[in-house]
Design a protein around this motif. Structure first.
Motif, mmCIF file in Angstrom:
data_model
loop_
_atom_site.group_PDB
_atom_site.id
_atom_site.type_symbol
_atom_site.label_atom_id
_atom_site.label_comp_id
_atom_site.label_asym_id
_atom_site.label_seq_id
_atom_site.Cartn_x
_atom_site.Cartn_y
_atom_site.Cartn_z
ATOM 1 N N HIS A 255 0.807 -1.221 0.000
ATOM 2 C CA HIS A 255 0.000 0.000 0.000
ATOM 3 C C HIS A 255 0.841 1.272 0.000
ATOM 4 O O HIS A 255 0.291 2.376 0.095
ATOM 5 N N MET A 256 2.150 1.136 -0.147
ATOM 6 C CA MET A 256 3.007 2.318 -0.216
ATOM 7 C C MET A 256 2.789 3.074 -1.522
ATOM 8 O O MET A 256 2.539 2.480 -2.564
ATOM 9 N N ARG A 261 8.473 6.221 2.048
ATOM 10 C CA ARG A 261 9.564 5.927 2.966
ATOM 11 C C ARG A 261 9.081 4.980 4.056
ATOM 12 O O ARG A 261 8.049 5.236 4.679
ATOM 13 N N ILE A 262 9.833 3.919 4.270
ATOM 14 C CA ILE A 262 9.556 2.992 5.366
ATOM 15 C C ILE A 262 10.687 3.120 6.375
ATOM 16 O O ILE A 262 11.853 2.863 6.063
ATOM 17 N N VAL A 263 10.339 3.562 7.579
ATOM 18 C CA VAL A 263 11.301 3.723 8.659
ATOM 19 C C VAL A 263 11.163 2.513 9.585
ATOM 20 O O VAL A 263 10.118 2.324 10.211
ATOM 21 N N VAL A 264 12.186 1.686 9.657
ATOM 22 C CA VAL A 264 12.130 0.464 10.474
ATOM 23 C C VAL A 264 12.762 0.756 11.824
ATOM 24 O O VAL A 264 13.986 0.778 11.973
ATOM 25 N N VAL A 279 9.177 -11.911 4.883
ATOM 26 C CA VAL A 279 8.501 -10.825 4.162
ATOM 27 C C VAL A 279 8.508 -11.146 2.668
ATOM 28 O O VAL A 279 9.564 -11.392 2.077
ATOM 29 N N ARG A 280 7.324 -11.095 2.030
ATOM 30 C CA ARG A 280 7.179 -11.545 0.650
ATOM 31 C C ARG A 280 7.071 -10.415 -0.364
ATOM 32 O O ARG A 280 7.233 -10.643 -1.557
ATOM 33 N N ASN A 281 6.772 -9.198 0.108
ATOM 34 C CA ASN A 281 6.439 -8.120 -0.829
ATOM 35 C C ASN A 281 7.549 -7.090 -1.014
ATOM 36 O O ASN A 281 7.292 -5.956 -1.411
ATOM 37 N N LEU A 282 8.793 -7.496 -0.760
ATOM 38 C CA LEU A 282 9.900 -6.554 -0.884
ATOM 39 C C LEU A 282 10.095 -6.061 -2.314
ATOM 40 O O LEU A 282 10.685 -5.000 -2.532
ATOM 41 N N LYS A 288 7.974 0.893 -6.941
ATOM 42 C CA LYS A 288 7.455 2.112 -6.325
ATOM 43 C C LYS A 288 8.568 3.046 -5.849
ATOM 44 O O LYS A 288 8.288 4.079 -5.238
ATOM 45 N N THR A 289 9.820 2.679 -6.110
ATOM 46 C CA THR A 289 11.010 3.423 -5.656
ATOM 47 C C THR A 289 10.880 3.831 -4.184
ATOM 48 O O THR A 289 11.000 4.991 -3.813
ATOM 49 N N ILE A 290 10.605 2.844 -3.359
ATOM 50 C CA ILE A 290 10.454 3.053 -1.916
ATOM 51 C C ILE A 290 11.828 3.031 -1.257
ATOM 52 O O ILE A 290 12.675 2.185 -1.575
#
Length: 356
Positions: A255-256, A261-264, A279-282, A288-290
């Motif tokens: 849904h990004m 940006r994903i901040v872990v 994790v399957r959706n990397l 999406k150039t995340i």
């Protein structure tokens, strides 16, 4: 909760109750993995040491302590900090009052926060993480949370890595915890639309009524996380502030928005698992150039003076509000810690040891 007596002398020897790890563990911790040890300590810094002796007032409970309860191999890349030593006081951030000092930056009577032992008194020899408290007019317990390490984590992680812009759509997992409740409010101050997830209806109510979240959902009662995200954030996610990892991270990736940006910050759902979630959706990060980046607060303590002043102002002006879950007495510390991993706490979990 005990008070600090005015007749405590720096040449006295007093009882020192501490929480120690009984054995190294796999899986999630239990109360039986820890023990209460009664020892003694001198209230004078030993000659020749540039150390600070503090009376601990509040101890912080944080999920990262779980990693230090296992035995790691040398060079293990997953190790966050050195393993706890069996039989010695566990270590985490806390608030204290200086009883004696041989360090030029601290004097008896100073109120401080930083890395300390899970015990009534701690002789701090490594003072690089010890900070004077500059806003004692605010509740001192806040320095275990919003004005301490969790607050610094929320502030630096969100602004330095998330780089929010006005109008961004932000999703925060573990949103009612010590870090999440601050992130959500900072995101609102930055002009973002903010959605959070938490594990009970009580926490969801807090997110909406106390912390100003625009929407929130109980991940335990949702049959499909992707559906919940689509309902709450139909236009997608610009910033995902991740504290849980696993299936929530997997769902958020789908849904990004482009350039998100994903901040872990943490992966509490994965702590203690023999087989972590795969994790399957990397692949989404490519199309999406995340940008997905991990965070360790140790690299951001130079920002603390700015955090303390800004956050104190927000609190005083009612822009940031805090909910704490306080356990009285050091004997309750083990149960308070393990409660984090089942979501038992509501708000910042801490242990009150003594009054200033």
């Amino acid at each position: 909760m005990a008070s600090i007596s005015g007749d405590e002398k720096t040449d006295a020897v007093v009882q020192n109750k501490k929480v120690a790890l009984r054995r190294y563990i796999t899986g999630l911790p239990t109360e039986e993995d820890m023990e209460i040890i009664v020892d003694t300590i001198s209230l004078r810094v030993p000659a020749g040491q540039t150390a600070v002796l503090v009376k601990n007032l509040y101890l912080s409970c944080d999920p990262w302590m779980r990693d230090r309860m296992s035995k790691h191999d040398d060079g293990d890349p997953t190790m966050l900090a050195p393993d706890f030593v069996i039989g010695e006081a566990m270590v985490n951030f806390g608030v204290g009052k200086v009883i004696d000092s041989a360090h030029p930056d601290f004097t008896a009577g100073d109120l401080v926060w930083g890395l300390s032992g899970w015990e009534e008194y701690t002789l701090i020899t490594q003072t690089e993480y010890l900070n004077k408290i500059n806003h004692s007019e605010l509740p001192l317990s806040y320095y275990t949370g919003v004005l301490g390490m969790p607050g610094l984590t929320a502030y630096s992680c969100f602004f330095e890595l998330g780089k929010p812009k006005k109008g961004d759509f932000v999703f925060v997992s573990a949103a009612s915890g010590a870090v999440g409740q601050v992130v959500g409010q900072l995101a609102k101050i930055a002009g973002c639309y903010v959605v959070g997830s938490a594990g009970s209806d009580e926490k969801i109510s807090l997110l909406k009524t106390k912390f100003g979240y625009d929407d929130a959902f109980n991940y335990k009662s949702e049959t499909e996380l992707g559906t919940a995200l689509k309902r709450c954030l139909p236009d997608g996610i610009d910033i995902y502030f991740d504290s849980v990892g696993g299936a929530t991270l997997d769902a958020a990736l789908l849904h990004m928005r482009h350039g998100g940006r994903i901040v872990v910050c943490g992966m509490v759902s994965q702590y203690g698992l023999e087989e972590p979630y795969g994790v399957r959706n990397l692949y989404c990060i490519i199309g999406k150039t995340i940008r997905m980046e991990g965070f360790n607060v140790n690299g951001y303590f130079h920002l603390y003076p700015r955090l303390e002043e800004e956050m104190a102002g927000y609190i005083k002006h009612g822009k940031v509000t805090i909910v704490e879950d306080v356990v009285e007495g050091i004997n309750g510390a083990p149960a308070a810690l393990i409660g984090l991993f089942s979501g038992k706490n509501v708000g910042k979990q801490l242990v009150a040891i003594a009054r200033a």
